[in-house]
Write an enzyme that holds these catalytic residues in place. Structure first.
Site, PDB file in Angstrom:
ATOM      1  CD  GLU A  23     -11.637 -92.483 -23.064  1.00  0.00           C
ATOM      2  OE1 GLU A  23     -11.121 -91.395 -23.367  1.00  0.00           O
ATOM      3  OE2 GLU A  23     -10.968 -93.462 -22.655  1.00  0.00           O
ATOM      4  CG  ASP A  42     -13.268 -98.356 -22.161  1.00  0.00           C
ATOM      5  OD1 ASP A  42     -13.912 -97.450 -21.592  1.00  0.00           O
ATOM      6  OD2 ASP A  42     -12.614 -98.154 -23.202  1.00  0.00           O
TER       7      ASP A  42
END
Length: 432
Positions: free
Chosen positions: A144, A83
């Site tokens: 994250e 991400d």
């Protein structure tokens, strides 16, 4: 290993470029895509690369995936994430075109953290072909940059590796990470000039832009005097984005409009006095540091004015000698009348410098680069915190600009290749 990686550099580049073209920003959940379809697409693509390279792979319903080589124990974990933060503004090249120019790949996620994920896959393949004892598992997190929901799921479903590193920071190696605290402050005010103000994308990013509107022509004029550009009733303020762990590298676009509004509203006068330009918590009476983990910092990451409500989010990076309770108490005493809530908190993370993991990784780094190496501290919250005893190792090399979360994020192709070599030698040493 070096020869094999050199022979496959075109594949490493192509797979990195293809992954970077996927806009994997957190979005609305859907079946099989708990963090949005873009992130699921990035995970599917990365696992397809791993399968092509011959790894065993696993996808836990879009929360995380992994690629694994070898058998038995010990298990080395390499923790990456797919991400990315929102792209923001100010790019020279489109952030998801993965433009290759002058030997560099420009894209959101180029350094944080997609190119290290691909480099780790090829490094593990090179090390497997050489031969090692045990297993290496490259883990692909999917949340994250937000709430770490991926790692919460991983901890609930999987056995943790025996030792691990994450290429989610910088070289030589980070073994100490600060406490991190995110607070939301809200208050009501008499919005007599119909002011709106918005800035910031995430708590952990220094806002690079802000937009203010108001009915009062004098406020608008003062905004222009403070450097804003006008578009109708909208005043646009420009700053410089940076990661909140290196807040001193940015210029917060919210400070100028806050200082303008401080002339008209008591609430903004207080915010200006306590926060504007005071990145080391001087306004809160908390300016401090320690030798092991550096200075206390604060980032005003988000601010919104809608109707009669002011909402702001603060990101604190705290040295080991400062507690969560100290910061919360100081904020409560300096912002009377504000409702204050804790959005998230991450305790500090420390691995002894004389541990086998630290010594071995530093040796691999020295072998490949020829540079002397010692462990460092950071204000960042790397993925190393997900596993006890893990450290952050790469991908940013000394002397390179830290463009994570910033416009024109990029990685040099030579650095991408060097990362793969360093990772391969680290795997071989740790599993010898």
């Amino acid at each position: 290993m070096d020869k094999w990686l050199s022979e496959h550099i075109d594949d490493i580049i192509n797979d990195t470029v293809n992954l970077l073209k996927i806009r994997s920003v957190k979005d609305a959940p859907s079946p099989g895509a708990p963090f949005g379809t873009g992130i699921r697409q990035a995970l599917d693509y990365t696992l397809s690369v791993a399968q092509r390279l011959g790894f065993k792979t696993h996808n836990n319903d879009g929360y995380y995936g992994y690629a694994e080589a070898g058998e038995g124990s010990p298990c080395l974990g390499i923790l990456t994430h797919l991400d990315v933060v929102p792209e923001g503004t100010g790019w020279t090249y489109p952030p998801y075109d993965a433009t290759v120019i002058d030997g560099k790949i420009y894209a959101r996620g180029a350094i944080d953290d997609k190119s290290p994920a691909i480099a780790a896959l090829y490094a593990a393949k090179a090390a497997e072909m050489r031969g090692f004892t045990g297993r290496v598992r490259i883990i692909f997190g999917c949340d994250e940059e937000s709430g770490w929901g991926c790692m919460k799921k991983y901890a609930a479903c999987e056995q943790l590796p025996d030792f691990a590193f994450t290429p989610d920071a910088e070289y030589p190696l980070i073994n100490t990470e600060k406490n991190i605290l995110h607070l939301n402050l809200k208050t009501r005010f008499e919005n007599k000039y119909n002011v709106t103000l918005a800035g910031g994308t995430r708590p952990n990013v220094v806002p690079g832009s802000a937009v203010l509107t108001a009915d009062n022509p004098q406020i608008l004029a003062n905004c222009q005097n403070a450097g804003a550009t006008r578009e109708g009733q909208c005043m646009h303020f420009a700053g410089k984005s940076a990661h909140a762990s290196r807040v001193e590298l940015g210029k917060n676009a919210l400070f100028a409009p806050i200082d303008v509004l401080a002339r008209y509203f008591n609430e903004f006068a207080l915010i200006s006095q306590k926060l504007s330009g005071k990145i080391h918590c001087e306004g809160l009476g908390l300016e401090t540091e320690d030798a092991q983990s550096g200075k206390l910092t604060v980032n005003l990451g988000l601010l919104s004015v809608k109707g009669d409500e002011i909402s702001l989010v603060l990101d604190f990076r705290m040295p080991l000698n400062v507690s969560f309770e100290q910061v919360l108490s100081a904020v409560e005493s300096n912002f009377p009348g504000f409702d204050i809530s804790i959005l998230s908190r991450q305790p500090s993370h420390h691995v002894p410098p004389d541990s086998k993991l630290v010594k071995t990784l530093l040796a691999a780094y020295r072998d490949i680069t020829g540079f002397e190496a010692a462990p460092k501290y950071t204000g960042g919250g790397t993925y190393a915190r997900a596993f006890p005893g893990a450290v952050a190792f790469g991908p940013l090399l000394p002397g390179r600009p830290d463009l994570a979360h910033q416009p024109d994020e990029h990685i040099a192709i030579d650095d991408l290749a060097l990362n793969a070599r360093i990772f391969a030698h680290a795997i071989a040493k740790l599993l010898s």
